[in-house]
Every structure is written in C-alpha cells, then in structure tokens.
Design a protein around this motif. Sequence first.
Motif, PDB file in Angstrom:
ATOM      1  N   UNK A  85     -34.864  23.775 -23.936  1.00  0.00           N
ATOM      2  CA  UNK A  85     -34.092  24.876 -23.379  1.00  0.00           C
ATOM      3  C   UNK A  85     -32.609  24.644 -23.642  1.00  0.00           C
ATOM      4  N   UNK A  86     -31.927  25.702 -24.056  1.00  0.00           N
ATOM      5  CA  UNK A  86     -30.488  25.657 -24.292  1.00  0.00           C
ATOM      6  C   UNK A  86     -29.842  26.825 -23.562  1.00  0.00           C
ATOM      7  N   UNK A  87     -28.826  26.546 -22.759  1.00  0.00           N
ATOM      8  CA  UNK A  87     -28.066  27.592 -22.082  1.00  0.00           C
ATOM      9  C   UNK A  87     -26.632  27.584 -22.559  1.00  0.00           C
ATOM     10  N   UNK A  88     -26.094  28.751 -22.860  1.00  0.00           N
ATOM     11  CA  UNK A  88     -24.721  28.873 -23.349  1.00  0.00           C
ATOM     12  C   UNK A  88     -23.942  29.789 -22.418  1.00  0.00           C
ATOM     13  N   UNK A  89     -22.826  29.305 -21.894  1.00  0.00           N
ATOM     14  CA  UNK A  89     -21.918  30.056 -21.031  1.00  0.00           C
ATOM     15  C   UNK A  89     -22.667  30.576 -19.793  1.00  0.00           C
ATOM     16  N   UNK A  90     -22.945  31.869 -19.702  1.00  0.00           N
ATOM     17  CA  UNK A  90     -23.732  32.387 -18.583  1.00  0.00           C
ATOM     18  C   UNK A  90     -25.066  31.660 -18.488  1.00  0.00           C
ATOM     19  N   UNK A  91     -25.697  31.397 -19.626  1.00  0.00           N
ATOM     20  CA  UNK A  91     -26.964  30.665 -19.628  1.00  0.00           C
ATOM     21  C   UNK A  91     -26.827  29.275 -19.044  1.00  0.00           C
ATOM     22  N   UNK A  92     -25.707  28.591 -19.338  1.00  0.00           N
ATOM     23  CA  UNK A  92     -25.457  27.266 -18.772  1.00  0.00           C
ATOM     24  C   UNK A  92     -25.271  27.352 -17.266  1.00  0.00           C
ATOM     25  N   UNK A  93     -24.571  28.390 -16.810  1.00  0.00           N
ATOM     26  CA  UNK A  93     -24.367  28.567 -15.369  1.00  0.00           C
ATOM     27  C   UNK A  93     -25.694  28.801 -14.650  1.00  0.00           C
ATOM     28  N   UNK A  94     -26.577  29.575 -15.270  1.00  0.00           N
ATOM     29  CA  UNK A  94     -27.883  29.791 -14.652  1.00  0.00           C
ATOM     30  C   UNK A  94     -28.726  28.523 -14.687  1.00  0.00           C
ATOM     31  N   UNK A  95     -28.561  27.681 -15.707  1.00  0.00           N
ATOM     32  CA  UNK A  95     -29.240  26.390 -15.702  1.00  0.00           C
ATOM     33  C   UNK A  95     -28.762  25.543 -14.524  1.00  0.00           C
ATOM     34  N   UNK A  96     -27.470  25.627 -14.220  1.00  0.00           N
ATOM     35  CA  UNK A  96     -26.950  24.902 -13.065  1.00  0.00           C
ATOM     36  C   UNK A  96     -27.575  25.420 -11.774  1.00  0.00           C
ATOM     37  N   UNK A  97     -27.702  26.734 -11.640  1.00  0.00           N
ATOM     38  CA  UNK A  97     -28.353  27.299 -10.457  1.00  0.00           C
ATOM     39  C   UNK A  97     -29.802  26.828 -10.362  1.00  0.00           C
ATOM     40  N   UNK A  98     -30.458  26.716 -11.511  1.00  0.00           N
ATOM     41  CA  UNK A  98     -31.868  26.322 -11.524  1.00  0.00           C
ATOM     42  C   UNK A  98     -32.089  24.891 -11.051  1.00  0.00           C
ATOM     43  N   UNK A  99     -31.051  24.051 -11.124  1.00  0.00           N
ATOM     44  CA  UNK A  99     -31.196  22.662 -10.663  1.00  0.00           C
ATOM     45  C   UNK A  99     -30.534  22.450  -9.305  1.00  0.00           C
ATOM     46  N   UNK A 100     -30.135  23.542  -8.640  1.00  0.00           N
ATOM     47  CA  UNK A 100     -29.565  23.418  -7.311  1.00  0.00           C
ATOM     48  C   UNK A 100     -28.057  23.376  -7.255  1.00  0.00           C
ATOM     49  N   UNK A 101     -27.395  23.653  -8.387  1.00  0.00           N
ATOM     50  CA  UNK A 101     -25.941  23.718  -8.410  1.00  0.00           C
ATOM     51  C   UNK A 101     -25.451  25.103  -8.029  1.00  0.00           C
ATOM     52  N   UNK A 102     -24.185  25.363  -8.299  1.00  0.00           N
ATOM     53  CA  UNK A 102     -23.586  26.650  -7.971  1.00  0.00           C
ATOM     54  C   UNK A 102     -22.530  27.008  -8.996  1.00  0.00           C
ATOM     55  N   UNK A 103     -22.009  28.236  -8.888  1.00  0.00           N
ATOM     56  CA  UNK A 103     -20.896  28.680  -9.720  1.00  0.00           C
ATOM     57  C   UNK A 103     -19.818  29.247  -8.799  1.00  0.00           C
ATOM     58  N   UNK A 104     -18.584  29.185  -9.273  1.00  0.00           N
ATOM     59  CA  UNK A 104     -17.479  29.730  -8.487  1.00  0.00           C
ATOM     60  C   UNK A 104     -16.390  30.217  -9.437  1.00  0.00           C
ATOM     61  N   UNK A 105     -15.574  31.164  -8.982  1.00  0.00           N
ATOM     62  CA  UNK A 105     -14.492  31.674  -9.843  1.00  0.00           C
ATOM     63  C   UNK A 105     -13.455  30.583 -10.105  1.00  0.00           C
ATOM     64  N   UNK A 106     -12.902  30.593 -11.318  1.00  0.00           N
ATOM     65  CA  UNK A 106     -11.815  29.692 -11.662  1.00  0.00           C
ATOM     66  C   UNK A 106     -10.487  30.309 -11.220  1.00  0.00           C
ATOM     67  N   UNK A 107      -9.483  29.461 -11.084  1.00  0.00           N
ATOM     68  CA  UNK A 107      -8.162  29.969 -10.735  1.00  0.00           C
ATOM     69  C   UNK A 107      -7.628  30.889 -11.832  1.00  0.00           C
ATOM     70  N   UNK A 108      -7.965  30.586 -13.066  1.00  0.00           N
ATOM     71  CA  UNK A 108      -7.556  31.401 -14.204  1.00  0.00           C
ATOM     72  C   UNK A 108      -8.634  31.319 -15.263  1.00  0.00           C
ATOM     73  N   UNK A 109      -8.957  32.423 -15.897  1.00  0.00           N
ATOM     74  CA  UNK A 109      -9.971  32.421 -16.944  1.00  0.00           C
ATOM     75  C   UNK A 109      -9.553  31.516 -18.098  1.00  0.00           C
ATOM     76  N   UNK A 110     -10.546  30.880 -18.686  1.00  0.00           N
ATOM     77  CA  UNK A 110     -10.336  30.013 -19.849  1.00  0.00           C
ATOM     78  C   UNK A 110     -10.854  30.748 -21.076  1.00  0.00           C
TER      79      UNK A 110
END
Length: 232
Positions: A85-110
């Motif tokens: 399985x490979x996750x890129x950008x949004x896909x990577x963030x959803x992989x983090x959710x799948x293992x019990x992690x989370x996502x949050x807004x950055x102070x400034x977009x990169x």
Amino acid sequence: MKTAWAIRHLRFEDLGLLDPLLRERGYDIHYHDASADLPTPMGCDSADLLVVLGGPMTADDYAGHANLRDEVAILRQRRERDLPTLGICLGAQMMALAVGGSVRPMARKEIGWGGLQVADVANSPLAGVAVQDQVLHWHGDEIVLPEGFTALASTPACPVQAFAWSPRGLALQFHFEADPGRIDEWTHGHAAELASVGIDPAGLQRDAAALGTRQQALAARVMGRWLDSLGD
C-alpha cells in the motif's frame, strides 16, 4: 499480470512518474475515482498494490466527503493483512488515520518545490533521497502520528513528511509522483488555492522546468527500489 489500483480524487493528480515504473514491473493499472466507483475493502484485497492519491479535502472530513471514511476502512484492512500500500498526500493522511493517528491544519500551507530532511532510520525506503533532491510539497494539513510510529522525513514546516506502517506500507506527505512536465495541470487545477495564499503559479512552473528529468531519476531511484522490495 500484477494489478495496481489507484484511488484518485482529482483527475490530474494521478500516478504521474510512478506510471512507467509500475508498468516496467509488470503491473496492470486501474484507476478508481473516489466519489464514483470506490471499491469495497474486501474488493481491494485483490489488488497486488493499492495507491491512494492526493486531493484537496481534509482527510477526516467525513461529513463533507463520505467516501473518506470508506477509504480509511480500506486502508485499515490493507494494513491488517499487510498488503502492499502506498499513500500520497491525502492518501498518506488517511493512512495515518488508519493506524490511529490524526490530521490537523498547518499554520501556513506548504506549497512548492523543496528538499527533505530524511531521518536516520534503519532500512528506510527514503534512504536514497539526497540533500539536494527536490520534491513537490502541496498541502495545508499535517499528520500527527500515534505512539510507536516514526517519521521517516520532515521539513521545517512539517515534522511528518513520511512514515511506514510496515516495509509494505509507505505513506508520503509530499509528491514523488508529480511530473514537472505537467505542473501546469496542477497550477490550473489549484488556481484558486494558489491565489488565496499569494503563490505565483509562474514561479512553480519555472521551478518545475528547471528540475526537468531529475525528478524522473529521483522517482526511479527511490520509488523504484521500494517497488522492487515488494517482490513478485
């Protein structure tokens, strides 16, 4: 023939430079548009490799995008079965959710071409990334990993640029797959976002033109090695 399924959220954010690498290794590629023909978790088990691509939505915005919850379920099952399985950008963030992690807004977009600080982790799939290598960053949210997971790369703005849930499950916040020759599709497709943060698309296009074939070599060197590690 092996199969690679790619879940796509925007037409122009496709496999890009990964497409020829997959075909060279005997993969037959099938795209699934996330909002139209998302397969079931059980259905995804039949794919030899699953790639979940990027998109502009927030990974846990289940109310606004019901398919995201289903994608996280797909990724959770892929992890449980240790399927490539490979996750890129949004896909990577959803992989983090799948293992019990989370996502949050950055102070400034990169957003833009820049380097990576690769962590000194044994057998890291990113070990081939050199100090001078450039990748495309394009995100406004960041990953927060749960205990027990290690970031494989970082930037000053984003501490988690990559992680792995196993040697067969790789999450990349940045875009190895982005083809500099097609960056105009990205700048046109995300024109409103660029305007909202004051980024000149012409600058991104100039940087992409300057990188040229070096991006192809980077993808071949790093992602090609990871694909080869998956075996037949």
